[in-house]
Enzyme design. Structure first.
Site, PDB file in Angstrom:
ATOM      1  N   ASN A   9      10.506  91.560   9.195  1.00 10.02           N
ATOM      2  CA  ASN A   9      11.187  92.316  10.245  1.00 10.02           C
ATOM      3  C   ASN A   9      12.557  92.723   9.703  1.00 10.02           C
ATOM      4  OD1 ASN A   9      12.460  93.272  12.519  1.00 10.02           O
ATOM      5  ND2 ASN A   9      12.453  91.330  13.632  1.00 10.02           N
ATOM      6  N   LYS A  11      14.707  94.721  10.972  1.00 12.42           N
ATOM      7  CA  LYS A  11      15.713  94.944  12.018  1.00 12.42           C
ATOM      8  C   LYS A  11      16.495  96.238  11.756  1.00 12.42           C
ATOM      9  CE  LYS A  11      15.667  90.018  12.806  1.00 12.42           C
ATOM     10  NZ  LYS A  11      16.327  88.841  13.320  1.00 12.42           N
ATOM     11  N   HIS A  95      10.492  91.150  21.008  1.00 18.41           N
ATOM     12  CA  HIS A  95      11.376  90.368  20.132  1.00 18.41           C
ATOM     13  C   HIS A  95      12.571  89.877  20.952  1.00 18.41           C
ATOM     14  CE1 HIS A  95      14.182  89.207  17.004  1.00 18.41           C
ATOM     15  NE2 HIS A  95      13.131  89.112  16.204  1.00 18.41           N
ATOM     16  N   GLU A  97      15.607  89.621  20.367  1.00 18.20           N
ATOM     17  CA  GLU A  97      16.816  90.460  20.338  1.00 18.20           C
ATOM     18  C   GLU A  97      16.694  91.609  21.339  1.00 18.20           C
ATOM     19  OE1 GLU A  97      16.946  91.049  16.094  1.00 18.20           O
ATOM     20  OE2 GLU A  97      17.517  88.947  15.861  1.00 18.20           O
ATOM     21  N   GLU A 167       8.997  82.399  17.957  1.00 18.96           N
ATOM     22  CA  GLU A 167      10.308  82.456  17.314  1.00 18.96           C
ATOM     23  C   GLU A 167      11.360  81.816  18.222  1.00 18.96           C
ATOM     24  OE1 GLU A 167      10.514  85.983  14.335  1.00 18.96           O
ATOM     25  OE2 GLU A 167      10.922  86.752  16.312  1.00 18.96           O
ATOM     26  N   GLY A 173      18.030  83.799  12.502  1.00 21.89           N
ATOM     27  CA  GLY A 173      19.244  84.245  11.825  1.00 21.89           C
ATOM     28  C   GLY A 173      20.327  83.190  11.747  1.00 21.89           C
ATOM     29  N   SER A 212      14.415  81.840  10.568  1.00 23.74           N
ATOM     30  CA  SER A 212      14.962  81.332   9.299  1.00 23.74           C
ATOM     31  C   SER A 212      13.892  80.846   8.319  1.00 23.74           C
ATOM     32  CB  SER A 212      15.999  80.232   9.569  1.00 23.74           C
ATOM     33  OG  SER A 212      17.084  80.760  10.317  1.00 23.74           O
ATOM     34  N   GLY A 234      15.820  87.851   7.821  1.00 29.41           N
ATOM     35  CA  GLY A 234      16.766  87.947   6.705  1.00 29.41           C
ATOM     36  C   GLY A 234      16.126  87.836   5.323  1.00 29.41           C
TER      37      GLY A 234
HETATM   38  P1  PGA Z   1      15.272  85.373  10.610  1.00 30.44           P
HETATM   39  O1  PGA Z   1      14.705  86.387  11.728  1.00 30.44           O
HETATM   40  O2  PGA Z   1      14.165  85.111   9.636  1.00 30.44           O
HETATM   41  O3  PGA Z   1      16.432  86.106   9.993  1.00 30.44           O
HETATM   42  O4  PGA Z   1      15.690  84.133  11.326  1.00 30.44           O
HETATM   43  C1  PGA Z   1      13.386  86.276  12.219  1.00 30.44           C
HETATM   44  C2  PGA Z   1      13.114  87.320  13.269  1.00 30.44           C
HETATM   45  O5  PGA Z   1      14.009  87.630  14.061  1.00 30.44           O
HETATM   46  O6  PGA Z   1      11.990  87.863  13.343  1.00 30.44           O
END
Ligand code: PGA
Length: 251
Positions: A9, A11, A95, A97, A167, A173, A212, A234
């Site tokens: 992803n 983003k 998601h 976010e 998640e 993140g 993460s 990330g």
């Molecule tokens: P992250 O994000 O691996 O940076 O924690 C995962 C996601 O939001 O899908």
């Protein structure tokens, strides 16, 4: 036997040049052919991504779609049919976010899930609890409610053409990964919950973990019985790291 899925992803990251370079570097990685691999670039980079992956095993998906299936007067939105038309095969829905920043409700997410499937896209339904919900012992209840918003409304069979991404928000993140045991516990309970509606759908459903995920923790997470791959933020912006995560899922 469920085929693992590892998805990146991206983003709101990247430029045309950096996306091109990332996909070139990813194509140079040794990627396992026993898993599905996908990337989710930003909308404006979908074309660039398709040009780069045309002869590779990497699928491309969108991070979101409109609630409305057909094209129409919805400024700034992109319909699932338009995403299908451009070549997408998957779309993220719900998601955390978007749930937080765009205030997307379970109802809106359910409509996006419907639009995605109607267009022939596989929705990746993202669910997960906040830190406060976890600390209050509400992790499972939160996740079940998010899943039931789709399952109870549409029937369990829709999950046979979908993926669930668990998640936990506190792990996204932050560098704070759920332990393999914590993740497995929720994944197993999600599967058991769905099995109360249909044992076969639950058995076939891919439930991937996100939060993460990196090369250093991927193998241990993916070794868990109910973790069928990962949704990687990330770490997916680094081809070597993402390649290693894919290989961890392929072993
Ligand atoms: P992250 O994000 O691996 O940076 O924690 C995962 C996601 O939001 O899908």
């Amino acid at each position: 036997m469920r085929r693992p899925l590892v998805a990146g992803n991206w983003k709101m990251h990247g430029t045309c040049a950096s996306i091109k370079q990332l996909l070139n570097e990813l194509s140079a990685e040794t990627l396992p052919n026993t898993i599905d691999i996908a990337v989710f670039p930003g909308l404006i980079h979908l074309q660039t991504a398709f040009a780069q992956v045309s002869d590779s095993v990497i699928a491309v998906g969108s991070q979101d779609c409109a609630v409305q299936l057909e094209e129409g007067a919805m400024t700034g939105e992109t319909s699932a049919l338009q995403l299908k038309d451009i070549g997408c095969s998957l779309v993220l829905v719900g998601h955390s976010e978007r749930r937080q920043l765009q205030e997307e409700s379970d109802r809106v997410i359910c409509r996006k899930f419907i639009a995605a499937q109607a267009a022939g896209l596989t929705p990746v339904l993202c669910v997960g609890e906040s830190l406060a919900e976890r600390e209050a012992g509400q992790a499972l209840a939160t996740v079940q409610q998010q899943i039931d918003a789709v399952l109870v409304e549409l029937g369990v069979e829709v999950l046979s053409q979908a993926v669930i991404a668990y998640e936990p928000i506190w792990a996204i993140g932050t560098g704070l990964t759920a332990t393999p045991e914590q993740a497995q516990d929720i994944h197993a309970q999600i599967r058991a919950h769905i099995a109360t509606y249909s044992a076969s759908v639950a058995q076939e459903l891919r439930i991937v973990y996100g939060g993460s995920v990196k090369a250093a923790n991927a193998a241990e997470l993916f070794a868990q019985a109910d973790i069928d791959g990962g949704l990687v933020g990330g770490a997916s912006l680094n081809a070597k790291e993402f390649g290693a995560i894919c290989r961890a899922a392929g072993n």
